[in-house]
Design a protein around this motif. Structure first.
Motif, mmCIF file in Angstrom:
data_model
loop_
_atom_site.group_PDB
_atom_site.id
_atom_site.type_symbol
_atom_site.label_atom_id
_atom_site.label_comp_id
_atom_site.label_asym_id
_atom_site.label_seq_id
_atom_site.Cartn_x
_atom_site.Cartn_y
_atom_site.Cartn_z
ATOM 1 N N GLN A 79 -35.519 -18.600 63.504
ATOM 2 C CA GLN A 79 -36.390 -19.600 62.899
ATOM 3 C C GLN A 79 -37.799 -19.527 63.467
ATOM 4 O OE1 GLN A 79 -34.102 -23.112 63.724
ATOM 5 N NE2 GLN A 79 -33.369 -23.244 61.622
ATOM 6 N N ILE A 80 -37.917 -19.411 64.777
ATOM 7 C CA ILE A 80 -39.238 -19.322 65.393
ATOM 8 C C ILE A 80 -39.938 -18.043 64.940
ATOM 9 C CG2 ILE A 80 -40.456 -19.137 67.599
ATOM 10 C CD1 ILE A 80 -39.346 -21.947 66.949
ATOM 11 N N LEU A 81 -39.208 -16.944 64.861
ATOM 12 C CA LEU A 81 -39.780 -15.691 64.381
ATOM 13 C C LEU A 81 -40.271 -15.830 62.940
ATOM 14 C CD1 LEU A 81 -40.356 -12.684 64.911
ATOM 15 C CD2 LEU A 81 -38.074 -12.204 64.041
ATOM 16 N N LEU A 82 -39.475 -16.452 62.083
ATOM 17 C CA LEU A 82 -39.894 -16.654 60.689
ATOM 18 C C LEU A 82 -41.118 -17.560 60.586
ATOM 19 C CD1 LEU A 82 -36.481 -16.949 58.823
ATOM 20 C CD2 LEU A 82 -38.220 -15.180 58.524
ATOM 21 N N LEU A 83 -41.193 -18.570 61.429
ATOM 22 C CA LEU A 83 -42.376 -19.439 61.413
ATOM 23 C C LEU A 83 -43.621 -18.678 61.848
ATOM 24 C CD1 LEU A 83 -40.841 -22.760 62.759
ATOM 25 C CD2 LEU A 83 -41.532 -22.252 60.416
ATOM 26 N N PHE A 84 -43.486 -17.808 62.845
ATOM 27 C CA PHE A 84 -44.613 -16.973 63.244
ATOM 28 C C PHE A 84 -45.000 -16.005 62.126
ATOM 29 C CE2 PHE A 84 -43.588 -17.857 67.839
ATOM 30 C CZ PHE A 84 -44.765 -18.533 68.082
ATOM 31 N N ILE A 85 -44.017 -15.481 61.412
ATOM 32 C CA ILE A 85 -44.306 -14.599 60.277
ATOM 33 C C ILE A 85 -45.076 -15.359 59.200
ATOM 34 C CG2 ILE A 85 -43.223 -13.344 58.358
ATOM 35 C CD1 ILE A 85 -41.080 -12.423 60.398
ATOM 36 N N PHE A 86 -44.680 -16.595 58.929
ATOM 37 C CA PHE A 86 -45.417 -17.405 57.960
ATOM 38 C C PHE A 86 -46.846 -17.642 58.420
ATOM 39 C CE2 PHE A 86 -41.712 -18.314 55.499
ATOM 40 C CZ PHE A 86 -42.207 -18.735 54.274
ATOM 41 N N MET A 87 -47.036 -17.924 59.699
ATOM 42 C CA MET A 87 -48.402 -18.134 60.191
ATOM 43 C C MET A 87 -49.228 -16.858 60.049
ATOM 44 S SD MET A 87 -48.327 -20.778 63.417
ATOM 45 C CE MET A 87 -47.755 -19.605 64.603
ATOM 46 N N ALA A 88 -48.635 -15.716 60.338
ATOM 47 C CA ALA A 88 -49.366 -14.454 60.218
ATOM 48 C C ALA A 88 -49.640 -14.100 58.756
ATOM 49 C CB ALA A 88 -48.582 -13.329 60.892
ATOM 50 N N ALA A 89 -48.676 -14.389 57.878
ATOM 51 C CA ALA A 89 -48.851 -14.051 56.467
ATOM 52 C C ALA A 89 -49.944 -14.885 55.810
ATOM 53 C CB ALA A 89 -47.531 -14.236 55.726
ATOM 54 N N PHE A 90 -50.076 -16.133 56.226
ATOM 55 C CA PHE A 90 -51.067 -17.011 55.605
ATOM 56 C C PHE A 90 -52.312 -17.185 56.471
ATOM 57 C CE2 PHE A 90 -47.140 -18.501 53.493
ATOM 58 C CZ PHE A 90 -47.535 -18.249 52.188
ATOM 59 N N PHE A 101 -52.753 -25.506 58.665
ATOM 60 C CA PHE A 101 -51.395 -25.033 58.402
ATOM 61 C C PHE A 101 -50.687 -24.672 59.702
ATOM 62 C CE2 PHE A 101 -48.640 -21.307 57.586
ATOM 63 C CZ PHE A 101 -47.719 -21.882 56.731
ATOM 64 N N ALA A 102 -51.348 -23.876 60.548
ATOM 65 C CA ALA A 102 -50.735 -23.409 61.794
ATOM 66 C C ALA A 102 -50.482 -24.557 62.765
ATOM 67 C CB ALA A 102 -51.628 -22.349 62.442
ATOM 68 N N LEU A 103 -51.450 -25.430 62.922
ATOM 69 C CA LEU A 103 -51.264 -26.553 63.840
ATOM 70 C C LEU A 103 -50.162 -27.495 63.361
ATOM 71 C CD1 LEU A 103 -54.940 -27.370 64.863
ATOM 72 C CD2 LEU A 103 -53.118 -26.462 66.302
ATOM 73 N N THR A 104 -50.117 -27.752 62.066
ATOM 74 C CA THR A 104 -49.067 -28.626 61.534
ATOM 75 C C THR A 104 -47.708 -27.949 61.645
ATOM 76 O OG1 THR A 104 -50.658 -29.605 60.019
ATOM 77 C CG2 THR A 104 -48.342 -29.963 59.530
ATOM 78 N N LEU A 105 -47.651 -26.652 61.437
ATOM 79 C CA LEU A 105 -46.396 -25.908 61.604
ATOM 80 C C LEU A 105 -45.879 -26.050 63.033
ATOM 81 C CD1 LEU A 105 -44.833 -24.099 59.580
ATOM 82 C CD2 LEU A 105 -45.883 -22.154 60.674
ATOM 83 N N LEU A 106 -46.761 -25.912 63.999
ATOM 84 C CA LEU A 106 -46.383 -26.029 65.401
ATOM 85 C C LEU A 106 -45.946 -27.459 65.738
ATOM 86 C CD1 LEU A 106 -46.239 -24.779 68.250
ATOM 87 C CD2 LEU A 106 -48.614 -25.478 68.534
ATOM 88 N N VAL A 107 -46.752 -28.438 65.359
ATOM 89 C CA VAL A 107 -46.451 -29.829 65.697
ATOM 90 C C VAL A 107 -45.193 -30.306 64.975
ATOM 91 C CG1 VAL A 107 -47.326 -32.195 65.484
ATOM 92 C CG2 VAL A 107 -48.834 -30.380 66.276
ATOM 93 N N SER A 108 -45.011 -29.916 63.729
ATOM 94 C CA SER A 108 -43.817 -30.322 62.980
ATOM 95 C C SER A 108 -42.555 -29.673 63.564
ATOM 96 C CB SER A 108 -43.946 -29.945 61.504
ATOM 97 O OG SER A 108 -45.000 -30.650 60.918
ATOM 98 N N THR A 109 -42.653 -28.440 63.994
ATOM 99 C CA THR A 109 -41.511 -27.777 64.623
ATOM 100 C C THR A 109 -41.126 -28.476 65.918
ATOM 101 O OG1 THR A 109 -42.143 -25.654 63.657
ATOM 102 C CG2 THR A 109 -40.669 -25.587 65.548
ATOM 103 N N LEU A 110 -42.105 -28.818 66.729
ATOM 104 C CA LEU A 110 -41.825 -29.534 67.969
ATOM 105 C C LEU A 110 -41.245 -30.922 67.686
ATOM 106 C CD1 LEU A 110 -44.922 -28.513 70.122
ATOM 107 C CD2 LEU A 110 -42.572 -27.675 70.302
#
Length: 145
Positions: A79-90, A101-110
């Motif tokens: 899951q963490i790898l896929l989230l990093f892939i999404f951040m890199a793709a976008f 997008f990246a900050l919300t992805l990180l904060v929402s995951t935490l």
């Protein structure tokens, strides 16, 4: 899904959605409409990924309990790898603000991980199945001393 699983899913998804809504408002104020869109997309992605992961983990626990811990570790790493892939793709997208997008992805995951940990700690799940027949004496299987 049994009621405990649904309860844990809701107890993790609702705080994550609330954190995502706050992030969307803050991103909208700071970065405009594209920031709000980026925050909303990130929140939906986190809820989907983590929700599907929780579902898969609960099914694994029921069908293959001996693989539960290994599956949990592998699932969170994936899951963490896929989230990093999404951040890199976008990273260079023009559809929404990539920083929001990246900050919300990180904060929402935490937020999801924290809420899920809290839900598991508060859940009253038996880890030993009580016997349904009362009054039976346990049978001795080994040598007695």
């Amino acid at each position: 899904m049994p009621s405990n699983d649904v309860r844990i899913l809701l107890q993790a998804a609702v705080p994550t959605a609330a954190v995502g809504a706050v992030a969307a408002v803050v991103s909208g104020v700071v970065a405009g409409g594209k920031g709000a869109i980026g925050a909303a997309v990130a929140t939906v992605i986190v809820i989907l990924f983590m929700g599907i992961g929780l579902y898969v983990l609960q099914r694994t626990a029921k069908s293959l309990p001996h693989l539960f811990q290994a599956m949990g570790l592998m699932l969170y790493a994936a899951q963490i790898l896929l989230l990093f892939i999404f951040m890199a793709a976008f990273k260079n997208t023009t559809l929404f603000n990539p920083k929001a997008f990246a900050l919300t992805l990180l904060v929402s995951t935490l937020a999801w991980i924290g809420a899920q940990a809290r839900a598991h700690m508060k859940a009253k799940i038996l880890y030993v199945e009580p016997d349904s027949v009362k009054g039976d004496n346990p049978t001795k299987t080994g040598p007695s001393s």
